[in-house]
Design a protein around this motif. Structure first.
Motif, PDB file in Angstrom:
ATOM      1  N   ARG A 106       0.896  -1.075  -0.192  1.00 39.77           N
ATOM      2  CA  ARG A 106       0.021  -0.115   0.077  1.00 39.77           C
ATOM      3  C   ARG A 106       0.953   1.127   0.007  1.00 39.77           C
ATOM      4  O   ARG A 106       0.520   2.327  -0.414  1.00 39.77           O
ATOM      5  CB  ARG A 106      -0.786   0.078   1.146  1.00 39.77           C
ATOM      6  CG  ARG A 106      -1.874  -0.966   1.383  1.00 39.77           C
ATOM      7  CD  ARG A 106      -2.984  -0.917   0.274  1.00 39.77           C
ATOM      8  NE  ARG A 106      -4.150  -1.801   0.258  1.00 39.77           N
ATOM      9  CZ  ARG A 106      -5.319  -1.742  -0.638  1.00 39.77           C
ATOM     10  NH1 ARG A 106      -5.375  -0.777  -1.715  1.00 39.77           N
ATOM     11  NH2 ARG A 106      -6.180  -2.763  -0.578  1.00 39.77           N
ATOM     12  N   THR A 107       1.956   1.213   0.584  1.00 45.58           N
ATOM     13  CA  THR A 107       3.129   2.300   0.250  1.00 45.58           C
ATOM     14  C   THR A 107       4.427   1.719   0.046  1.00 45.58           C
ATOM     15  O   THR A 107       4.655   0.349  -0.047  1.00 45.58           O
ATOM     16  CB  THR A 107       3.134   2.921   2.007  1.00 45.58           C
ATOM     17  OG1 THR A 107       3.488   1.851   2.871  1.00 45.58           O
ATOM     18  CG2 THR A 107       1.987   3.646   2.576  1.00 45.58           C
ATOM     19  N   LEU A 108       5.303   2.441  -0.079  1.00 42.68           N
ATOM     20  CA  LEU A 108       6.566   2.141  -0.536  1.00 42.68           C
ATOM     21  C   LEU A 108       7.470   1.551   0.647  1.00 42.68           C
ATOM     22  O   LEU A 108       7.374   1.992   1.916  1.00 42.68           O
ATOM     23  CB  LEU A 108       7.641   3.226  -1.055  1.00 42.68           C
ATOM     24  CG  LEU A 108       7.071   3.644  -2.320  1.00 42.68           C
ATOM     25  CD1 LEU A 108       8.076   5.007  -2.943  1.00 42.68           C
ATOM     26  CD2 LEU A 108       7.015   2.618  -3.724  1.00 42.68           C
ATOM     27  N   ILE A 109       8.293   0.379   0.383  1.00 39.22           N
ATOM     28  CA  ILE A 109       9.118  -0.216   1.646  1.00 39.22           C
ATOM     29  C   ILE A 109      10.099   0.766   1.523  1.00 39.22           C
ATOM     30  O   ILE A 109      10.555   1.709   0.987  1.00 39.22           O
ATOM     31  CB  ILE A 109       9.489  -1.686   0.952  1.00 39.22           C
ATOM     32  CG1 ILE A 109      10.164  -2.330   2.022  1.00 39.22           C
ATOM     33  CG2 ILE A 109      10.614  -1.326  -0.372  1.00 39.22           C
ATOM     34  CD1 ILE A 109      10.494  -3.810   1.540  1.00 39.22           C
ATOM     35  N   ASP A 110      10.723   0.596   3.040  1.00 39.99           N
ATOM     36  CA  ASP A 110      11.938   1.506   3.431  1.00 39.99           C
ATOM     37  C   ASP A 110      12.924   1.352   2.628  1.00 39.99           C
ATOM     38  O   ASP A 110      13.356   0.266   2.307  1.00 39.99           O
ATOM     39  CB  ASP A 110      12.095   1.155   5.000  1.00 39.99           C
ATOM     40  CG  ASP A 110      13.042   2.096   5.358  1.00 39.99           C
ATOM     41  OD1 ASP A 110      14.352   1.660   5.221  1.00 39.99           O
ATOM     42  OD2 ASP A 110      12.771   2.911   6.294  1.00 39.99           O
ATOM     43  N   GLU A 111      13.555   2.216   2.091  1.00 42.48           N
ATOM     44  CA  GLU A 111      14.761   2.413   1.112  1.00 42.48           C
ATOM     45  C   GLU A 111      16.051   1.416   1.768  1.00 42.48           C
ATOM     46  O   GLU A 111      16.669   0.961   1.279  1.00 42.48           O
ATOM     47  CB  GLU A 111      14.939   3.696   0.546  1.00 42.48           C
ATOM     48  CG  GLU A 111      14.034   4.001  -0.176  1.00 42.48           C
ATOM     49  CD  GLU A 111      14.377   5.587  -0.896  1.00 42.48           C
ATOM     50  OE1 GLU A 111      15.879   5.645  -1.038  1.00 42.48           O
ATOM     51  OE2 GLU A 111      13.742   6.044  -1.608  1.00 42.48           O
ATOM     52  N   ALA A 112      16.195   1.795   2.965  1.00 35.82           N
ATOM     53  CA  ALA A 112      17.311   1.078   3.702  1.00 35.82           C
ATOM     54  C   ALA A 112      17.029  -0.509   3.680  1.00 35.82           C
ATOM     55  O   ALA A 112      18.261  -1.161   3.607  1.00 35.82           O
ATOM     56  CB  ALA A 112      17.498   1.227   5.194  1.00 35.82           C
ATOM     57  N   VAL A 113      15.716  -0.758   3.867  1.00 41.05           N
ATOM     58  CA  VAL A 113      15.629  -2.180   3.840  1.00 41.05           C
ATOM     59  C   VAL A 113      15.773  -2.886   2.181  1.00 41.05           C
ATOM     60  O   VAL A 113      16.389  -3.887   2.194  1.00 41.05           O
ATOM     61  CB  VAL A 113      14.140  -2.682   4.231  1.00 41.05           C
ATOM     62  CG1 VAL A 113      13.877  -3.951   4.139  1.00 41.05           C
ATOM     63  CG2 VAL A 113      14.111  -2.211   5.608  1.00 41.05           C
TER      64      VAL A 113
END
Length: 227
Positions: free
Chosen positions: A204-211
């Motif tokens: 529903r949202t973007l995954i954390d970029e660090a992950v």
């Protein structure tokens, strides 16, 4: 196979991003692009290269029931694309019987679906996948997909890719239904020799970029180690 978010489905080295809770650190040395030209993997090596539960944050699960993904694939197969040419671009350079491919998937604690595909190509198709992504985004920045359930409008754009492998590309996609955002996705493709590593993260949202950065770095390191 390229990204259709709501239906999910560069030279040089780089330091590894910091490990996150539950993730196995990736040594920087493993990310240096050296000696990977011409790399190919057999079926056992491709399987060994896939991300494992120890490679992802604690709490992520691997779905056992594949009925939902099969149903989504069937819906996509029978869907109508407008423009119609976007279907061809979305499915260009899919693996054939001559290629070795395998995949895995995880559900995150935030209910993102993460899919990894590793393919060892029998020819130079690995590098062609980068051109395919460029063509996909250039030819279909916005298109609609109508399946048996819903009509979605897909929006594609390229984003900076990781400095990993011999070539890489990344794109962002979001799908709207009735003017409201229904899903967002990141897709990253990294080429190591004749092997392509693809990570797709949808939710529903973007995954954390660090992950995402750590997942891609780990996946590339495992491909090199498997070879």
């Amino acid at each position: 196979m390229l990204l259709v978010s709501a239906c999910a489905a560069q030279p040089g080295g780089a330091p590894a991003p910091p490990p996150l809770p539950g993730m196995t650190p990736v040594p920087v040395a493993e990310l240096v692009d050296a000696g990977s030209s011409g790399l190919t993997l057999n079926a056992d090596q491709v399987e060994a290269a896939l991300l494992a539960p120890t490679d992802v944050p604690a709490g992520w699960t691997q779905p056992v029931n594949t009925n939902d993904s099969n149903e989504a694939g069937e819906r996509l197969d029978s869907a109508t694309f407008e423009p119609a040419s976007c279907r061809d671009l979305a499915t260009a350079d899919s693996p054939t019987a001559s290629d070795v491919t395998d995949s895995t998937r995880f559900i995150t604690t935030d209910q993102h679906l993460v899919i990894e595909l590793v393919t060892s190509w029998h020819d130079d198709a690995a590098t062609r996948t980068i051109d395919t992504v460029h063509a996909y985004v250039a030819g279909c920045p916005t298109f609609t997909v109508t399946d048996s359930v819903v009509t979605m409008t897909e929006h594609l754009s390229e984003t900076p890719g990781p400095e990993l492998g011999e070539q890489s590309v990344a794109l962002h996609s979001y799908a709207t239904v009735g003017g409201q955002t229904a899903a967002e996705s990141h897709q990253v493709v990294v080429i190591v020799g004749r092997v392509s590593v693809t990570i797709i993260a949808t939710g529903r949202t973007l995954i954390d970029e660090a992950v995402l950065d750590q997942l891609v770095a780990t996946a590339v390191a495992k491909v090199r180690a498997a070879g």
